[in-house]
Design a protein around this motif. Structure first.
Motif, PDB file in Angstrom:
ATOM      1  N   ALA A  26       0.821  -1.205   0.000  1.00  7.58           N
ATOM      2  CA  ALA A  26       0.000   0.000   0.000  1.00  7.58           C
ATOM      3  C   ALA A  26       0.858   1.258   0.000  1.00  7.58           C
ATOM      4  O   ALA A  26       0.537   2.243  -0.675  1.00  7.58           O
ATOM      5  N   ALA A  27       1.955   1.234   0.731  1.00 10.07           N
ATOM      6  CA  ALA A  27       2.845   2.399   0.775  1.00 10.07           C
ATOM      7  C   ALA A  27       3.441   2.691  -0.595  1.00 10.07           C
ATOM      8  O   ALA A  27       3.685   3.852  -0.938  1.00 10.07           O
ATOM      9  N   GLY A  28       3.644   1.650  -1.380  1.00 11.21           N
ATOM     10  CA  GLY A  28       4.209   1.829  -2.706  1.00 11.21           C
ATOM     11  C   GLY A  28       3.181   1.874  -3.812  1.00 11.21           C
ATOM     12  O   GLY A  28       3.538   1.786  -4.998  1.00 11.21           O
ATOM     13  N   SER A  29       1.887   1.993  -3.437  1.00 16.71           N
ATOM     14  CA  SER A  29       0.789   2.030  -4.416  1.00 16.71           C
ATOM     15  C   SER A  29       0.866   0.846  -5.372  1.00 16.71           C
ATOM     16  O   SER A  29       0.714   0.976  -6.593  1.00 16.71           O
ATOM     17  N   SER A  30       1.110  -0.330  -4.786  1.00 19.85           N
ATOM     18  CA  SER A  30       1.303  -1.544  -5.564  1.00 19.85           C
ATOM     19  C   SER A  30       0.309  -2.606  -5.114  1.00 19.85           C
ATOM     20  O   SER A  30      -0.257  -2.520  -4.019  1.00 19.85           O
ATOM     21  N   THR A  31       0.089  -3.616  -5.959  1.00 19.76           N
ATOM     22  CA  THR A  31      -0.634  -4.788  -5.487  1.00 19.76           C
ATOM     23  C   THR A  31       0.324  -5.651  -4.679  1.00 19.76           C
ATOM     24  O   THR A  31       1.547  -5.550  -4.809  1.00 19.76           O
ATOM     25  N   LEU A  32      -0.252  -6.508  -3.864  1.00 20.90           N
ATOM     26  CA  LEU A  32       0.571  -7.399  -3.046  1.00 20.90           C
ATOM     27  C   LEU A  32       1.398  -8.327  -3.936  1.00 20.90           C
ATOM     28  O   LEU A  32       2.582  -8.575  -3.672  1.00 20.90           O
ATOM     29  N   THR A  33       0.784  -8.838  -4.999  1.00 17.20           N
ATOM     30  CA  THR A  33       1.494  -9.744  -5.903  1.00 17.20           C
ATOM     31  C   THR A  33       2.698  -9.055  -6.536  1.00 17.20           C
ATOM     32  O   THR A  33       3.805  -9.612  -6.586  1.00 17.20           O
ATOM     33  N   THR A  34       2.494  -7.833  -7.009  1.00 19.66           N
ATOM     34  CA  THR A  34       3.590  -7.090  -7.640  1.00 19.66           C
ATOM     35  C   THR A  34       4.693  -6.811  -6.636  1.00 19.66           C
ATOM     36  O   THR A  34       5.889  -6.946  -6.944  1.00 19.66           O
ATOM     37  N   PHE A  35       4.314  -6.442  -5.414  1.00 20.16           N
ATOM     38  CA  PHE A  35       5.322  -6.124  -4.399  1.00 20.16           C
ATOM     39  C   PHE A  35       6.143  -7.364  -4.035  1.00 20.16           C
ATOM     40  O   PHE A  35       7.375  -7.301  -3.969  1.00 20.16           O
ATOM     41  N   VAL A  36       5.464  -8.480  -3.793  1.00 18.79           N
ATOM     42  CA  VAL A  36       6.177  -9.698  -3.406  1.00 18.79           C
ATOM     43  C   VAL A  36       7.114 -10.150  -4.524  1.00 18.79           C
ATOM     44  O   VAL A  36       8.261 -10.551  -4.277  1.00 18.79           O
ATOM     45  N   THR A  37       6.647 -10.061  -5.762  1.00 13.00           N
ATOM     46  CA  THR A  37       7.494 -10.448  -6.894  1.00 13.00           C
ATOM     47  C   THR A  37       8.745  -9.571  -6.975  1.00 13.00           C
ATOM     48  O   THR A  37       9.857 -10.065  -7.193  1.00 13.00           O
ATOM     49  N   ALA A  38       8.566  -8.273  -6.760  1.00 12.51           N
ATOM     50  CA  ALA A  38       9.691  -7.339  -6.855  1.00 12.51           C
ATOM     51  C   ALA A  38      10.682  -7.508  -5.714  1.00 12.51           C
ATOM     52  O   ALA A  38      11.865  -7.174  -5.863  1.00 12.51           O
ATOM     53  N   HIS A  39      10.210  -8.016  -4.577  1.00 13.78           N
ATOM     54  CA  HIS A  39      11.069  -8.121  -3.387  1.00 13.78           C
ATOM     55  C   HIS A  39      11.277  -9.577  -2.975  1.00 13.78           C
ATOM     56  O   HIS A  39      11.535  -9.858  -1.798  1.00 13.78           O
ATOM     57  N   ARG A  40      11.204 -10.483  -3.959  1.00 13.61           N
ATOM     58  CA  ARG A  40      11.289 -11.909  -3.657  1.00 13.61           C
ATOM     59  C   ARG A  40      12.590 -12.271  -2.957  1.00 13.61           C
ATOM     60  O   ARG A  40      12.617 -13.079  -2.019  1.00 13.61           O
ATOM     61  N   GLY A  41      13.696 -11.693  -3.385  1.00 12.90           N
ATOM     62  CA  GLY A  41      14.981 -12.019  -2.784  1.00 12.90           C
ATOM     63  C   GLY A  41      15.059 -11.626  -1.327  1.00 12.90           C
ATOM     64  O   GLY A  41      15.499 -12.414  -0.472  1.00 12.90           O
ATOM     65  N   GLU A  42      14.632 -10.399  -1.016  1.00 16.13           N
ATOM     66  CA  GLU A  42      14.650  -9.945   0.382  1.00 16.13           C
ATOM     67  C   GLU A  42      13.729 -10.788   1.248  1.00 16.13           C
ATOM     68  O   GLU A  42      14.072 -11.158   2.381  1.00 16.13           O
ATOM     69  N   LEU A  43      12.549 -11.119   0.696  1.00 12.82           N
ATOM     70  CA  LEU A  43      11.596 -11.911   1.466  1.00 12.82           C
ATOM     71  C   LEU A  43      12.119 -13.314   1.719  1.00 12.82           C
ATOM     72  O   LEU A  43      11.972 -13.858   2.827  1.00 12.82           O
ATOM     73  N   ASP A  44      12.754 -13.921   0.721  1.00 11.79           N
ATOM     74  CA  ASP A  44      13.306 -15.260   0.908  1.00 11.79           C
ATOM     75  C   ASP A  44      14.396 -15.262   1.986  1.00 11.79           C
ATOM     76  O   ASP A  44      14.492 -16.201   2.789  1.00 11.79           O
ATOM     77  N   GLY A  45      15.226 -14.215   2.014  1.00  7.36           N
ATOM     78  CA  GLY A  45      16.235 -14.124   3.057  1.00  7.36           C
ATOM     79  C   GLY A  45      15.624 -14.006   4.437  1.00  7.36           C
ATOM     80  O   GLY A  45      16.085 -14.638   5.395  1.00  7.36           O
ATOM     81  N   LEU A  46      14.575 -13.199   4.538  1.00  5.04           N
ATOM     82  CA  LEU A  46      13.878 -13.040   5.812  1.00  5.04           C
ATOM     83  C   LEU A  46      13.285 -14.377   6.258  1.00  5.04           C
ATOM     84  O   LEU A  46      13.404 -14.773   7.426  1.00  5.04           O
ATOM     85  N   LEU A  47      12.640 -15.081   5.323  1.00  4.03           N
ATOM     86  CA  LEU A  47      11.993 -16.354   5.664  1.00  4.03           C
ATOM     87  C   LEU A  47      13.000 -17.423   6.065  1.00  4.03           C
ATOM     88  O   LEU A  47      12.694 -18.289   6.898  1.00  4.03           O
ATOM     89  N   ALA A  48      14.207 -17.370   5.502  1.00  6.24           N
ATOM     90  CA  ALA A  48      15.251 -18.317   5.922  1.00  6.24           C
ATOM     91  C   ALA A  48      15.585 -18.111   7.390  1.00  6.24           C
ATOM     92  O   ALA A  48      15.779 -19.076   8.150  1.00  6.24           O
ATOM     93  N   GLY A  49      15.636 -16.848   7.826  1.00  2.41           N
ATOM     94  CA  GLY A  49      15.863 -16.570   9.236  1.00  2.41           C
ATOM     95  C   GLY A  49      14.712 -17.028  10.104  1.00  2.41           C
ATOM     96  O   GLY A  49      14.908 -17.596  11.190  1.00  2.41           O
ATOM     97  N   VAL A  50      13.483 -16.798   9.640  1.00  2.77           N
ATOM     98  CA  VAL A  50      12.298 -17.248  10.380  1.00  2.77           C
ATOM     99  C   VAL A  50      12.329 -18.755  10.567  1.00  2.77           C
ATOM    100  O   VAL A  50      12.043 -19.272  11.657  1.00  2.77           O
ATOM    101  N   ARG A  51      12.661 -19.471   9.492  1.00  2.86           N
ATOM    102  CA  ARG A  51      12.698 -20.933   9.575  1.00  2.86           C
ATOM    103  C   ARG A  51      13.706 -21.397  10.619  1.00  2.86           C
ATOM    104  O   ARG A  51      13.435 -22.327  11.397  1.00  2.86           O
ATOM    105  N   GLU A  52      14.867 -20.752  10.676  1.00  2.00           N
ATOM    106  CA  GLU A  52      15.868 -21.152  11.662  1.00  2.00           C
ATOM    107  C   GLU A  52      15.436 -20.786  13.078  1.00  2.00           C
ATOM    108  O   GLU A  52      15.633 -21.560  14.015  1.00  2.00           O
ATOM    109  N   ILE A  53      14.838 -19.625  13.237  1.00  2.00           N
ATOM    110  CA  ILE A  53      14.401 -19.191  14.569  1.00  2.00           C
ATOM    111  C   ILE A  53      13.420 -20.181  15.176  1.00  2.00           C
ATOM    112  O   ILE A  53      13.504 -20.546  16.353  1.00  2.00           O
TER     113      ILE A  53
END
Length: 204
Positions: A26-53
């Protein structure tokens, strides 16, 4: 922090993280799908940490993708979802076309959901994590990565998130008349001290 089942603990993390993604889109005036696709690398890194935690299984981690709301290609962020993410700081229906109203909702939502994310991560780390020495830096890194997704205008410093989490959640857990088991209290206290140490020794 009483939940001990793997999926329950995972949802305590996934819920605020899904909210962070909605707010960021919403902050970037984007759809969720578009945002996740554009930030897939950052999100995958975050999720790797979540999985370990949380030592979460692959099946549990797949729930994040399946139920995230972007897999079908739509992912519109609604005013109603923004109200929930921001703790209903505005009356319904919110005037999201007003930049000041939208900014207030995004700011409140960022504060609330990052604080909830830290709470979920600490809860998972206490029950299933790799120990406080390894877990505390992982929690800080995960919340910092989530904050970065919100963009520079909505980003909270880690010191701010830690202080909000400490004030919002710790007294109810650590006070003498709390129903929290003593072992869980000790875990919360250990993480509170360790997180403070990580943040004092590193960048906020």
């Amino acid at each position: 922090m009483a939940r001990a089942d793997e999926r329950g603990l995972a949802y305590d993390v996934f819920g605020p993280l899904w909210s962070v993604l909605d707010l960021a889109a919403a902050a970037g005036s984007s759809t969720l799908t578009t945002f996740v696709t554009a930030h897939r690398g950052e999100l995958d890194g975050l999720l790797a940490g979540v999985r370990e935690i949380g030592d979460f299984s692959p099946g549990t981690m797949r729930l994040f993708e399946r139920q995230g709301g972007w897999g079908d290609g739509s992912g519109e962020v609604t005013a109603e979802s923004l109200m929930l993410h921001s703790g209903c700081i505005e009356e319904y229906p919110p005037g999201v076309d007003n930049p000041r109203v939208l900014g207030r909702m995004l700011g409140m939502g960022a504060d609330l959901q990052l604080t909830r994310l830290m709470e979920g991560l600490v809860g998972a780390a206490i029950v299933r994590g790799p120990g406080v020495e390894r877990g505390a830096p992982l929690v800080v890194a995960a919340v910092r990565s989530a904050a970065a997704l919100l963009g520079p205008d909505r980003r909270c410093s880690m010191t701010e998130v830690f202080r909000m989490w400490r004030v919002a959640f710790l007294p109810g857990v650590l006070r003498p008349d709390s129903p929290t088991p003593e072992g869980a209290r000790a875990g919360v206290r250990a993480y509170a001290h360790a997180l403070e140490g990580v943040l004092l020794d590193g960048p906020g």
